[in-house]
Write a protein that holds these residues in place. Structure first.
Motif, PDB file in Angstrom:
ATOM      1  N   GLU A 524       3.836 -16.629  27.498  1.00  0.00           N
ATOM      2  CA  GLU A 524       4.456 -15.438  27.528  1.00  0.00           C
ATOM      3  C   GLU A 524       5.809 -16.005  28.198  1.00  0.00           C
ATOM      4  O   GLU A 524       6.438 -15.747  26.837  1.00  0.00           O
ATOM      5  CB  GLU A 524       4.013 -14.199  29.051  1.00  0.00           C
ATOM      6  N   VAL A 525       5.830 -17.245  29.047  1.00  0.00           N
ATOM      7  CA  VAL A 525       7.440 -17.941  28.970  1.00  0.00           C
ATOM      8  C   VAL A 525       7.666 -18.279  27.277  1.00  0.00           C
ATOM      9  O   VAL A 525       8.757 -17.501  27.416  1.00  0.00           O
ATOM     10  CB  VAL A 525       7.155 -18.618  29.379  1.00  0.00           C
ATOM     11  N   ILE A 526       7.161 -19.324  26.563  1.00  0.00           N
ATOM     12  CA  ILE A 526       7.376 -19.801  26.039  1.00  0.00           C
ATOM     13  C   ILE A 526       7.633 -18.746  24.486  1.00  0.00           C
ATOM     14  O   ILE A 526       8.687 -18.987  24.033  1.00  0.00           O
ATOM     15  CB  ILE A 526       6.279 -20.574  25.588  1.00  0.00           C
ATOM     16  N   TRP A 527       7.108 -17.377  24.761  1.00  0.00           N
ATOM     17  CA  TRP A 527       7.047 -16.649  23.630  1.00  0.00           C
ATOM     18  C   TRP A 527       8.802 -16.219  23.512  1.00  0.00           C
ATOM     19  O   TRP A 527       9.987 -15.753  22.818  1.00  0.00           O
ATOM     20  CB  TRP A 527       6.588 -15.421  23.689  1.00  0.00           C
ATOM     21  N   ARG A 528       8.772 -15.801  25.135  1.00  0.00           N
ATOM     22  CA  ARG A 528      10.225 -15.361  25.706  1.00  0.00           C
ATOM     23  C   ARG A 528      11.447 -16.203  24.910  1.00  0.00           C
ATOM     24  O   ARG A 528      12.446 -15.453  24.700  1.00  0.00           O
ATOM     25  CB  ARG A 528      10.107 -14.905  27.054  1.00  0.00           C
ATOM     26  N   LEU A 529      11.145 -17.830  25.722  1.00  0.00           N
ATOM     27  CA  LEU A 529      12.329 -18.379  25.338  1.00  0.00           C
ATOM     28  C   LEU A 529      12.232 -18.229  23.411  1.00  0.00           C
ATOM     29  O   LEU A 529      13.664 -18.633  23.176  1.00  0.00           O
ATOM     30  CB  LEU A 529      11.867 -19.465  25.684  1.00  0.00           C
ATOM     31  N   GLY A 530      11.373 -18.085  23.009  1.00  0.00           N
ATOM     32  CA  GLY A 530      10.985 -18.513  20.876  1.00  0.00           C
ATOM     33  C   GLY A 530      11.872 -17.123  20.931  1.00  0.00           C
ATOM     34  O   GLY A 530      13.176 -17.407  20.369  1.00  0.00           O
ATOM     35  N   ASP A 531      12.236 -16.148  21.868  1.00  0.00           N
ATOM     36  CA  ASP A 531      12.653 -14.687  20.552  1.00  0.00           C
ATOM     37  C   ASP A 531      14.273 -14.882  21.217  1.00  0.00           C
ATOM     38  O   ASP A 531      14.726 -14.376  20.355  1.00  0.00           O
ATOM     39  CB  ASP A 531      11.722 -13.370  21.686  1.00  0.00           C
ATOM     40  N   ILE A 532      14.476 -15.658  22.008  1.00  0.00           N
ATOM     41  CA  ILE A 532      16.221 -15.344  22.797  1.00  0.00           C
ATOM     42  C   ILE A 532      16.177 -16.554  22.041  1.00  0.00           C
ATOM     43  O   ILE A 532      17.620 -16.360  21.035  1.00  0.00           O
ATOM     44  CB  ILE A 532      16.080 -15.638  24.096  1.00  0.00           C
ATOM     45  N   ALA A 533      15.922 -17.946  21.343  1.00  0.00           N
ATOM     46  CA  ALA A 533      16.077 -18.280  20.684  1.00  0.00           C
ATOM     47  C   ALA A 533      16.623 -18.111  19.475  1.00  0.00           C
ATOM     48  O   ALA A 533      17.418 -18.380  18.393  1.00  0.00           O
ATOM     49  CB  ALA A 533      15.144 -19.570  20.276  1.00  0.00           C
ATOM     50  N   LYS A 534      15.660 -17.540  18.769  1.00  0.00           N
ATOM     51  CA  LYS A 534      15.911 -16.496  17.498  1.00  0.00           C
ATOM     52  C   LYS A 534      17.115 -15.767  17.666  1.00  0.00           C
ATOM     53  O   LYS A 534      17.947 -15.480  16.351  1.00  0.00           O
ATOM     54  CB  LYS A 534      14.799 -15.893  17.361  1.00  0.00           C
ATOM     55  N   GLN A 535      17.403 -15.201  18.647  1.00  0.00           N
ATOM     56  CA  GLN A 535      18.272 -14.066  18.385  1.00  0.00           C
ATOM     57  C   GLN A 535      19.424 -14.739  18.539  1.00  0.00           C
ATOM     58  O   GLN A 535      20.965 -14.295  17.808  1.00  0.00           O
ATOM     59  CB  GLN A 535      18.568 -13.393  20.232  1.00  0.00           C
ATOM     60  N   ALA A 536      19.611 -15.700  19.327  1.00  0.00           N
ATOM     61  CA  ALA A 536      21.076 -16.672  19.656  1.00  0.00           C
ATOM     62  C   ALA A 536      20.623 -17.561  17.758  1.00  0.00           C
ATOM     63  O   ALA A 536      22.406 -17.431  17.758  1.00  0.00           O
ATOM     64  CB  ALA A 536      20.497 -18.674  20.288  1.00  0.00           C
ATOM     65  N   ALA A 537      20.330 -17.100  17.189  1.00  0.00           N
ATOM     66  CA  ALA A 537      20.391 -18.395  15.397  1.00  0.00           C
ATOM     67  C   ALA A 537      20.740 -16.730  14.688  1.00  0.00           C
ATOM     68  O   ALA A 537      22.015 -16.817  14.688  1.00  0.00           O
ATOM     69  CB  ALA A 537      19.029 -18.278  15.053  1.00  0.00           C
ATOM     70  N   ILE A 538      20.681 -15.420  14.997  1.00  0.00           N
ATOM     71  CA  ILE A 538      20.436 -14.266  14.850  1.00  0.00           C
ATOM     72  C   ILE A 538      21.987 -14.045  14.889  1.00  0.00           C
ATOM     73  O   ILE A 538      23.517 -13.563  13.964  1.00  0.00           O
ATOM     74  CB  ILE A 538      20.286 -12.917  15.113  1.00  0.00           C
TER      75      ILE A 538
END
Length: 559
Positions: A524-538
């Motif tokens: 869950e933590v890794i998924w959240r960090l990955g989702d925020i990283a994806k939003q950073a790219a956007i």
């Protein structure tokens, strides 16, 4: 006595806060705690977050009976009925002076309050928009005026957060709406019902002995501590240096849990006794400041997972658990901007991959924060807590003498071995940092306003980690973070037993109790960090596109 018991109107309390007074509500008592701030062992920041709010549950959760009696000495009046919280100045609340309030309006009418949270409870869309607008903090300053008074301590002015483009308002709004749909209504009747059931549960657990320390639990732990320390010393003498470092790291990892308990006054329930124990463990043995930890940790417990206020999720430039960090958030804890700069953009983009490697070096950051706290005098300046600063400084000196000089410098044969010893002993403590972040990084970071009850907020922002009872020693019992956040002074050896009544409470009031296995929790933590990283790219793509578009249309000159 008559003056202390006089009935104070909402408008009068608002006016006192506007004039710079630190006012909190406790059991319908109005407390002016300006003089208490320099003496508060938990620091002044945590008090600032309670200004204008009903702090009954927070005060009771963190303080023993003796302290609860002391705070009543600061009573200047009382209020009637259910208190509806203001937004504290540190969080951007605006307050009007008493003479500015229309006296034609009833003094007890909540519509007369300048920064009341009543409007947060009207509709889903209104609540979401209100929450999002508050998190920006705008450019408004808290209306505290400095007075010429010797003992007065004032809340910091809230500074502007430069938001160049608000690309993620919709993203954050959906997160807020998800919480509003997922958790009970924020109307005061519903939240008051949750509060009453929470207080009944706390009273029941106290009567059944859950707050009594299980000293045999510490007896077993002391045997474990002694064994690990002995193994480290044994392998040091055998010149198995890196093996010695491994066991020293395990020793530090385990003993930190006792420092945590002492910081919450959960061992002896005595301010003096627990602070002495905690300082010896944290400073003298571990090289970390107990006072810093208490100041930091208490704020974390009050404003859990708030990107603007909670230092436990403010790890820029390495980690971001909310898109709000893309806007150069002004941290009210650190009193500085958390810039989303070039380094942040690179690191946040990789954070789901760098999570574990970076946490291996977490202890070095704690050294920095500890020395910053002690050298800058960020702790209590008066009262019985003030002298602990000097006790801590001596402890830090003792630590660096026995570890830095006597062990690393004198006992180890070469620079390479010394570097390896320090790195291994510190990296072995990494699971502790995983434990701290695991229970919060994947949970809600939304601000649902001041009407949300203490119990619901703690459960909404915290998860428990499930594991067999025989593995409790690895987690130190702190895998039950939801239980711990509801009852901070409960000894951690009782958390597992308290889990069942807490789950029953959650089922009764309709608040979700979040629990994951250790592996699933990490996912869950890794998924959240990955989702925020994806939003950073956007965010980066959108920003570049907007610049290119503006350049093409001639809105940006010289490009």
């Amino acid at each position: 006595m008559v003056a202390r018991d006089k009935l104070l109107s909402r408008a009068a309390i608002e006016g006192m806060i506007a004039e710079g007074n630190i006012i909190v509500i406790y059991e319908n008592r109005v407390l002016r705690v300006d003089a208490w701030l320099p003496r508060h062992p938990g620091g002044d920041k945590v008090v600032f977050h309670m200004v204008g709010r009903d702090a009954t549950d927070e005060i009771n959760a963190f303080h023993c009976d003796e302290t609860r009696v002391i705070v009543r000495k600061y009573q200047i009046g009382h209020v009637e009925g259910v208190w509806k919280n203001f937004i504290p100045p540190i969080q951007g609340g605006k307050f009007r002076r008493f003479e500015q309030i229309d006296e034609a309006v009833s003094l007890t009418d909540t519509s007369a309050s300048g920064s009341s949270d009543d409007e947060v409870c009207c509709t889903t869309s209104t609540r979401a928009n209100s929450t999002l607008s508050r998190t920006k903090l705008a450019s408004e300053e808290a209306t505290f005026e400095k007075k010429e008074a010797k003992d007065k301590i004032y809340a910091p002015k809230v500074q502007e957060i430069p938001m160049s483009v608000d690309l993620f308002a919709e993203y954050e709004r959906k997160l807020v709406e998800r919480d509003l749909e997922k958790y009970p209504s924020l109307d005061y009747d519903t939240q008051l019902s949750i509060t009453r059931r929470y207080r009944e549960l706390e009273e029941k657990l106290a009567q059944e002995g859950y707050f009594q320390c299980t000293y045999w639990g510490y007896g077993r732990e002391c045997i474990r501590y002694f064994t690990l320390a002995t193994l480290s010393y044994y392998f040091l003498k055998k010149e198995w240096y890196l093996t010695s470092a491994f066991f020293l790291g395990l020793f530090w990892h385990q003993i930190t849990f006792t420092a945590h308990d002492a910081g919450h006054h959960a061992i002896t329930h005595s301010f003096f006794g627990d602070n002495v124990i905690g300082t010896i463990v944290a400073n003298y043995i571990g090289g970390l400041s107990l006072g810093w930890w208490k100041r930091n940790h208490n704020v974390h417990h009050i404003v859990t997972n708030d990107p603007v206020h909670d230092p436990d999720i403010q790890h820029m430039p390495f980690f971001a658990v909310s898109t709000k960090f893309f806007g150069d958030i002004f941290s009210t804890y650190y009193d500085r901007l958390l810039k989303y700069d070039g380094v942040s953009k690179v690191m946040i983009g990789l954070q789901n991959w760098m999570y574990y490697p970076i946490l291996c070096f977490g202890r070095f950051n704690l050294y920095r924060l500890s020395w910053e706290y002690l050298l800058l005098g960020q702790g209590p300046r008066k009262g019985q807590a003030a002298w602990f600063r000097y006790f801590e400084v001596v402890g830090m000196g003792v630590f660096w003498y026995w570890f830095g000089y006597r062990l690393v410098y004198q006992q180890l044969p070469s620079a390479g071995v010394r570097i390896g010893y320090v790195l291994i002993s510190h990296m072995v403590t990494m699971p502790l940092h995983v434990q701290i972040t695991l229970s919060h990084f994947a949970m809600s970071t939304a601000d649902l306003g001041g009407s949300e009850s203490f119990a619901q907020k703690m459960l909404r922002t915290t998860m428990d980690v499930d594991c067999p009872a025989w593995l409790d020693f690895i987690h130190g019992g702190l895998q039950f973070q939801a239980v711990h956040h509801l009852f901070p002074r409960m000894p951690r050896h009782n958390f597992r037993a308290a889990q069942k009544p807490v789950i029953e409470f959650c089922n009764d009031v309709g608040v979700q109790y979040s629990i994951y296995g250790f592996v699933d929790g990490n996912k869950e933590v890794i998924w959240r960090l990955g989702d925020i990283a994806k939003q950073a790219a956007i965010f980066a793509d959108c920003s570049n596109h907007m610049v290119q578009e503006a350049t093409a249309t001639g809105k940006i000159e010289g490009m």
